[in-house]
Design a protein around this motif. Structure first.
Motif, mmCIF file in Angstrom:
data_model
loop_
_atom_site.group_PDB
_atom_site.id
_atom_site.type_symbol
_atom_site.label_atom_id
_atom_site.label_comp_id
_atom_site.label_asym_id
_atom_site.label_seq_id
_atom_site.Cartn_x
_atom_site.Cartn_y
_atom_site.Cartn_z
ATOM 1 N N GLY A 4 0.968 -1.156 0.050
ATOM 2 C CA GLY A 4 0.199 -0.071 0.098
ATOM 3 C C GLY A 4 0.778 1.335 0.175
ATOM 4 O O GLY A 4 0.378 2.216 -0.719
ATOM 5 N N LEU A 7 1.906 2.127 -3.494
ATOM 6 C CA LEU A 7 0.777 2.478 -4.420
ATOM 7 C C LEU A 7 0.718 4.055 -4.050
ATOM 8 O O LEU A 7 0.582 4.914 -4.768
ATOM 9 C CB LEU A 7 -0.353 1.786 -4.229
ATOM 10 N N ARG A 8 0.640 4.297 -2.543
ATOM 11 C CA ARG A 8 0.587 5.631 -2.075
ATOM 12 C C ARG A 8 1.623 6.560 -2.882
ATOM 13 O O ARG A 8 1.562 7.844 -3.321
ATOM 14 C CB ARG A 8 0.416 5.653 -0.659
ATOM 15 N N ARG A 11 1.094 7.431 -6.334
ATOM 16 C CA ARG A 11 -0.164 8.458 -6.435
ATOM 17 C C ARG A 11 0.466 9.681 -6.227
ATOM 18 O O ARG A 11 0.130 10.697 -6.924
ATOM 19 C CB ARG A 11 -1.233 7.919 -5.812
ATOM 20 N N LEU A 35 -6.859 0.330 -0.347
ATOM 21 C CA LEU A 35 -5.480 -0.122 -1.242
ATOM 22 C C LEU A 35 -4.455 0.187 -0.581
ATOM 23 O O LEU A 35 -3.334 -0.569 -0.379
ATOM 24 C CB LEU A 35 -5.665 -0.040 -2.651
ATOM 25 N N GLU A 36 -4.287 1.586 -0.329
ATOM 26 C CA GLU A 36 -3.135 2.174 0.154
ATOM 27 C C GLU A 36 -2.809 1.866 1.718
ATOM 28 O O GLU A 36 -1.673 1.960 2.103
ATOM 29 C CB GLU A 36 -3.340 3.595 -0.166
ATOM 30 N N LEU A 42 -5.247 -5.424 -4.698
ATOM 31 C CA LEU A 42 -5.339 -5.131 -6.020
ATOM 32 C C LEU A 42 -5.209 -6.359 -6.891
ATOM 33 O O LEU A 42 -4.262 -7.022 -7.190
ATOM 34 C CB LEU A 42 -4.315 -3.918 -6.192
ATOM 35 N N LEU A 47 -3.397 -3.084 -11.066
ATOM 36 C CA LEU A 47 -2.157 -2.819 -10.604
ATOM 37 C C LEU A 47 -1.548 -2.054 -11.993
ATOM 38 O O LEU A 47 -0.816 -1.024 -11.868
ATOM 39 C CB LEU A 47 -1.335 -3.931 -10.456
ATOM 40 N N TRP A 50 -2.778 1.377 -12.445
ATOM 41 C CA TRP A 50 -2.433 2.053 -11.238
ATOM 42 C C TRP A 50 -1.146 2.854 -11.626
ATOM 43 O O TRP A 50 -0.935 4.253 -11.783
ATOM 44 C CB TRP A 50 -2.237 1.390 -10.041
ATOM 45 N N PHE A 51 -0.257 2.083 -12.158
ATOM 46 C CA PHE A 51 1.130 2.688 -12.756
ATOM 47 C C PHE A 51 0.981 3.314 -14.028
ATOM 48 O O PHE A 51 1.901 3.899 -14.303
ATOM 49 C CB PHE A 51 2.145 1.428 -12.571
ATOM 50 N N THR A 54 -0.324 6.635 -12.966
ATOM 51 C CA THR A 54 0.608 7.381 -12.003
ATOM 52 C C THR A 54 1.919 7.621 -12.789
ATOM 53 O O THR A 54 2.920 8.460 -12.516
ATOM 54 C CB THR A 54 0.956 6.879 -10.767
ATOM 55 N N ALA A 60 5.874 -1.262 -11.266
ATOM 56 C CA ALA A 60 5.484 -2.250 -11.342
ATOM 57 C C ALA A 60 6.372 -3.523 -11.738
ATOM 58 O O ALA A 60 6.125 -4.320 -11.015
ATOM 59 C CB ALA A 60 4.408 -2.072 -12.539
#
Length: 88
Positions: A4, A7-8, A11, A35-36, A42, A47, A50-51, A54, A60
């Motif tokens: 998480g 991920l944070r 972001r 998720l974070e 995820l 995933l 997400w990448f 961002t 990833a």
């Protein structure tokens, strides 16, 4: 480092709030938060998205390969900073 947190960091590094990230991920803001905070897992497709959102696809790849993304980022930052100081 927890997943998480990665991920944070991605972001926040992209300059996105959870509210801004949510529609781009096609999920509610509360899911982004879960998720974070490692309260939810995820899916692989999410995933990748997400990448992409961002703009850090290398993170990833690093995660899949088992590389500590934060440690590598800090090392690169330190090396580049030292190189720039050497040049100047």
């Amino acid at each position: 480092m927890d997943f998480g947190q990665v991920l944070r960091k991605a972001r926040v590094g992209a300059g996105l709030s959870q509210e801004e990230m949510a529609p781009q991920m096609f999920m509610p803001r509360s899911t982004i938060s879960k998720l974070e905070n490692d309260k939810m897992e995820l899916k692989a497709a999410d995933l990748i998205r997400w990448f992409q959102v961002t703009q850090v696809p290398e993170a990833a790849v690093a995660l899949i390969c088992g590389v500590d993304v934060v440690a590598v980022s800090q090392l690169i930052t330190t090396l580049l900073g030292g190189f720039i100081q050497f040049i100047l």
